[in-house]
Design a protein around this motif. Structure first.
Motif, PDB file in Angstrom:
ATOM      1  N   LEU A  16      18.405 -48.998  40.102  1.00  0.00           N
ATOM      2  CA  LEU A  16      17.243 -49.861  39.874  1.00  0.00           C
ATOM      3  C   LEU A  16      16.090 -49.486  40.794  1.00  0.00           C
ATOM      4  CD1 LEU A  16      18.915 -53.377  39.385  1.00  0.00           C
ATOM      5  CD2 LEU A  16      17.800 -51.960  37.650  1.00  0.00           C
ATOM      6  N   LEU A  17      16.403 -49.147  42.031  1.00  0.00           N
ATOM      7  CA  LEU A  17      15.367 -48.729  42.963  1.00  0.00           C
ATOM      8  C   LEU A  17      14.695 -47.437  42.490  1.00  0.00           C
ATOM      9  CD1 LEU A  17      13.864 -48.951  45.656  1.00  0.00           C
ATOM     10  CD2 LEU A  17      15.795 -47.763  46.737  1.00  0.00           C
ATOM     11  N   LEU A  18      15.497 -46.482  42.043  1.00  0.00           N
ATOM     12  CA  LEU A  18      14.935 -45.231  41.545  1.00  0.00           C
ATOM     13  C   LEU A  18      14.085 -45.466  40.298  1.00  0.00           C
ATOM     14  CD1 LEU A  18      18.024 -42.868  41.980  1.00  0.00           C
ATOM     15  CD2 LEU A  18      15.950 -42.949  43.384  1.00  0.00           C
ATOM     16  N   ALA A  19      14.542 -46.373  39.413  1.00  0.00           N
ATOM     17  CA  ALA A  19      13.755 -46.688  38.218  1.00  0.00           C
ATOM     18  C   ALA A  19      12.430 -47.335  38.592  1.00  0.00           C
ATOM     19  CB  ALA A  19      14.558 -47.608  37.300  1.00  0.00           C
ATOM     20  N   GLY A  20      12.452 -48.198  39.619  1.00  0.00           N
ATOM     21  CA  GLY A  20      11.205 -48.807  40.075  1.00  0.00           C
ATOM     22  C   GLY A  20      10.233 -47.780  40.636  1.00  0.00           C
ATOM     23  N   LEU A  21      10.744 -46.828  41.413  1.00  0.00           N
ATOM     24  CA  LEU A  21       9.885 -45.763  41.935  1.00  0.00           C
ATOM     25  C   LEU A  21       9.317 -44.909  40.811  1.00  0.00           C
ATOM     26  CD1 LEU A  21      12.010 -44.640  45.026  1.00  0.00           C
ATOM     27  CD2 LEU A  21       9.889 -45.984  45.040  1.00  0.00           C
ATOM     28  N   TRP A  22      10.157 -44.618  39.818  1.00  0.00           N
ATOM     29  CA  TRP A  22       9.710 -43.849  38.648  1.00  0.00           C
ATOM     30  C   TRP A  22       8.592 -44.606  37.916  1.00  0.00           C
ATOM     31  CZ3 TRP A  22      13.490 -42.797  33.987  1.00  0.00           C
ATOM     32  CH2 TRP A  22      12.800 -42.141  32.973  1.00  0.00           C
ATOM     33  N   GLU A  23       8.781 -45.904  37.713  1.00  0.00           N
ATOM     34  CA  GLU A  23       7.765 -46.705  37.011  1.00  0.00           C
ATOM     35  C   GLU A  23       6.457 -46.717  37.785  1.00  0.00           C
ATOM     36  OE1 GLU A  23       6.362 -49.131  33.900  1.00  0.00           O
ATOM     37  OE2 GLU A  23       8.286 -48.080  34.062  1.00  0.00           O
ATOM     38  N   ALA A  24       6.549 -46.865  39.099  1.00  0.00           N
ATOM     39  CA  ALA A  24       5.334 -46.894  39.910  1.00  0.00           C
ATOM     40  C   ALA A  24       4.608 -45.550  39.873  1.00  0.00           C
ATOM     41  CB  ALA A  24       5.689 -47.270  41.350  1.00  0.00           C
ATOM     42  N   LEU A  25       5.374 -44.459  39.952  1.00  0.00           N
ATOM     43  CA  LEU A  25       4.761 -43.130  39.916  1.00  0.00           C
ATOM     44  C   LEU A  25       4.115 -42.857  38.570  1.00  0.00           C
ATOM     45  CD1 LEU A  25       4.267 -40.398  41.269  1.00  0.00           C
ATOM     46  CD2 LEU A  25       6.520 -39.664  40.444  1.00  0.00           C
ATOM     47  N   ALA A  26       4.765 -43.269  37.479  1.00  0.00           N
ATOM     48  CA  ALA A  26       4.208 -43.052  36.147  1.00  0.00           C
ATOM     49  C   ALA A  26       2.929 -43.858  35.949  1.00  0.00           C
ATOM     50  CB  ALA A  26       5.242 -43.423  35.083  1.00  0.00           C
ATOM     51  N   ARG A  27       2.906 -45.093  36.440  1.00  0.00           N
ATOM     52  CA  ARG A  27       1.693 -45.902  36.311  1.00  0.00           C
ATOM     53  C   ARG A  27       0.559 -45.333  37.161  1.00  0.00           C
ATOM     54  NH1 ARG A  27       2.313 -50.873  33.855  1.00  0.00           N
ATOM     55  NH2 ARG A  27       4.472 -51.433  33.316  1.00  0.00           N
ATOM     56  N   ASN A  40      -0.445 -40.835  32.757  1.00  0.00           N
ATOM     57  CA  ASN A  40      -0.492 -39.798  31.728  1.00  0.00           C
ATOM     58  C   ASN A  40       0.884 -39.735  31.085  1.00  0.00           C
ATOM     59  OD1 ASN A  40      -0.676 -37.509  30.127  1.00  0.00           O
ATOM     60  ND2 ASN A  40      -1.887 -36.364  31.624  1.00  0.00           N
ATOM     61  N   ALA A  41       1.048 -40.483  29.967  1.00  0.00           N
ATOM     62  CA  ALA A  41       2.355 -40.591  29.330  1.00  0.00           C
ATOM     63  C   ALA A  41       2.826 -39.276  28.746  1.00  0.00           C
ATOM     64  CB  ALA A  41       2.305 -41.653  28.234  1.00  0.00           C
ATOM     65  N   LEU A  42       1.897 -38.344  28.485  1.00  0.00           N
ATOM     66  CA  LEU A  42       2.300 -37.052  27.944  1.00  0.00           C
ATOM     67  C   LEU A  42       3.047 -36.223  28.985  1.00  0.00           C
ATOM     68  CD1 LEU A  42       2.193 -35.130  25.512  1.00  0.00           C
ATOM     69  CD2 LEU A  42       0.038 -34.226  26.426  1.00  0.00           C
ATOM     70  N   LEU A  43       2.632 -36.348  30.250  1.00  0.00           N
ATOM     71  CA  LEU A  43       3.288 -35.617  31.317  1.00  0.00           C
ATOM     72  C   LEU A  43       4.464 -36.384  31.904  1.00  0.00           C
ATOM     73  CD1 LEU A  43       0.226 -34.127  33.264  1.00  0.00           C
ATOM     74  CD2 LEU A  43       1.696 -33.000  31.583  1.00  0.00           C
ATOM     75  N   LEU A  44       4.291 -37.673  32.117  1.00  0.00           N
ATOM     76  CA  LEU A  44       5.349 -38.474  32.735  1.00  0.00           C
ATOM     77  C   LEU A  44       5.332 -39.877  32.147  1.00  0.00           C
ATOM     78  CD1 LEU A  44       7.586 -38.677  34.891  1.00  0.00           C
ATOM     79  CD2 LEU A  44       5.833 -39.437  36.509  1.00  0.00           C
ATOM     80  N   PRO A  45       6.150 -40.125  31.113  1.00  0.00           N
ATOM     81  CA  PRO A  45       6.248 -41.488  30.588  1.00  0.00           C
ATOM     82  C   PRO A  45       6.925 -42.396  31.608  1.00  0.00           C
ATOM     83  CG  PRO A  45       7.899 -40.083  29.592  1.00  0.00           C
ATOM     84  CD  PRO A  45       7.023 -39.183  30.418  1.00  0.00           C
ATOM     85  N   SER A  46       6.634 -43.658  31.522  1.00  0.00           N
ATOM     86  CA  SER A  46       7.217 -44.601  32.467  1.00  0.00           C
ATOM     87  C   SER A  46       8.679 -44.862  32.133  1.00  0.00           C
ATOM     88  CB  SER A  46       6.441 -45.921  32.443  1.00  0.00           C
ATOM     89  OG  SER A  46       6.632 -46.580  31.206  1.00  0.00           O
ATOM     90  N   ALA A  47       9.351 -45.516  33.077  1.00  0.00           N
ATOM     91  CA  ALA A  47      10.749 -45.870  32.846  1.00  0.00           C
ATOM     92  C   ALA A  47      10.887 -46.825  31.669  1.00  0.00           C
ATOM     93  CB  ALA A  47      11.342 -46.493  34.114  1.00  0.00           C
ATOM     94  N   LEU A  48       9.931 -47.747  31.520  1.00  0.00           N
ATOM     95  CA  LEU A  48       9.982 -48.684  30.395  1.00  0.00           C
ATOM     96  C   LEU A  48       9.751 -47.970  29.068  1.00  0.00           C
ATOM     97  CD1 LEU A  48       8.056 -51.753  31.890  1.00  0.00           C
ATOM     98  CD2 LEU A  48      10.524 -51.502  31.516  1.00  0.00           C
ATOM     99  N   GLN A  49       8.814 -47.024  29.027  1.00  0.00           N
ATOM    100  CA  GLN A  49       8.595 -46.259  27.803  1.00  0.00           C
ATOM    101  C   GLN A  49       9.837 -45.454  27.430  1.00  0.00           C
ATOM    102  OE1 GLN A  49       5.001 -44.261  29.287  1.00  0.00           O
ATOM    103  NE2 GLN A  49       3.885 -45.059  27.512  1.00  0.00           N
ATOM    104  N   THR A  50      10.456 -44.864  28.425  1.00  0.00           N
ATOM    105  CA  THR A  50      11.673 -44.100  28.172  1.00  0.00           C
ATOM    106  C   THR A  50      12.793 -45.009  27.680  1.00  0.00           C
ATOM    107  OG1 THR A  50      11.071 -42.480  29.873  1.00  0.00           O
ATOM    108  CG2 THR A  50      13.382 -42.588  29.219  1.00  0.00           C
ATOM    109  N   ALA A  51      12.912 -46.183  28.282  1.00  0.00           N
ATOM    110  CA  ALA A  51      13.942 -47.131  27.848  1.00  0.00           C
ATOM    111  C   ALA A  51      13.710 -47.568  26.408  1.00  0.00           C
ATOM    112  CB  ALA A  51      13.951 -48.346  28.778  1.00  0.00           C
TER     113      ALA A  51
END
Length: 270
Positions: A21-32, A36-47
């Motif tokens: 969950l911590l890693l997913a939160g970091l991923w979401e923060a970095l994506a936001r 740029n969803a083309l380069l790095l979609p967020s964790a929620l988009q991936t889910a």
């Protein structure tokens, strides 16, 4: 002094879940922050992409195609490794054969054999099975042979003293004693085969008219569906975790840990 009571984080699965969950939160923060969803979609988009693929049946179909090839090749690789190990344990020439073949082929990446496999077997399942058998056979044969070789002579003598000979000695003494090393080889072979399969599917895609999980990732990248690419990668990781947690750890818990042959890590489930 009062002893500390074990807290809720004493369970390994809970600690690992919190870490994920911590890693997913970091991923979401970095994506936001990247935005740029083309380069790095967020964790929620991936889910969402993962859930949509599962509900539509698209993703399970690709997963089933990959696992069907993997199970077949894994079984053939295990059988080949056991034959080589039996030969090595039975004679000096068999030992020389195993040592020579493993020295030659174990360092050779399985994916490097893909051009030859395509030349010999064509574009189909047989090529995939060939490279995957290579991935499984050598590490398992090495570990199994090392496991049997490390069985103490006193243990063998004890088995003979109670009347065990031949196959009974092998199955009741030798195999249980060598099981930790064999399980290690099985896990290494599984990991090698799984990542080799995904890499091979990324290279030449479909087999027998049906693509696997690697082809799904490659196709999604070509269509610029980056969220589906990440969903495919998440499926690769999830399958790896499930096999490790549900298959190998269960076997270890029911065998070598119960027999006291493997030390249990602090905080792990009993």
């Amino acid at each position: 002094m009062r002893a500390d009571r074990p807290g809720p984080l004493r369970h390994a699965w809970l600690r690992k879940s919190l870490l994920l969950l911590l890693l997913a939160g970091l991923w979401e923060a970095l994506a936001r922050w990247q935005d740029n969803a083309l380069l790095l979609p967020s964790a929620l988009q991936t889910a969402r992409a993962f859930a949509a693929g599962m509900l539509s049946g698209e993703l399970p179909g690709y997963v089933a195609a990959s696992l069907a090839v993997l199970v077949q090749a894994y079984a053939l690789g295990v059988a080949g490794a056991l034959v080589l190990t039996s030969l090595a344990l039975g004679s000096r020439s068999g030992r020389d054969l195993l040592e020579t073949l493993t020295a030659m082929f174990n360092p050779l990446p399985a994916i490097a054999l893909l051009p030859l496999a395509l030349l010999w077997f064509g574009l189909g399942r047989a090529s995939l099975v060939f490279v995957l058998v290579h991935s499984v056979m050598w590490p398992l044969a090495l570990n199994a042979y090392a496991g049997f070789g490390s069985v103490p002579e006193t243990l063998r003598m004890a088995g003979r003293n109670v009347g065990l000979n031949g196959a009974r000695l092998v199955f009741q003494v030798m195999i249980p004693a060598a099981l930790p090393a064999m399980l290690s080889g099985l896990k290494i072979g599984w990991a090698f085969a799984w990542r080799t399969l995904i890499a091979a599917e990324l290279v030449f895609g479909t087999t027998s008219g049906q693509g696997g999980l690697g082809w799904y990732i490659f196709q999604s990248r070509n269509e610029l569906f980056t969220d589906k690419v990440f969903a495919g990668l998440a499926a690769v990781i999830a399958i790896g975790l499930l096999v490790e947690g549900l298959v190998f750890q269960t076997v270890e818990r029911l065998t070598v840990r119960r027999w006291g042959m493997q030390r249990q890590a602090p905080g792990s489930p009993g």
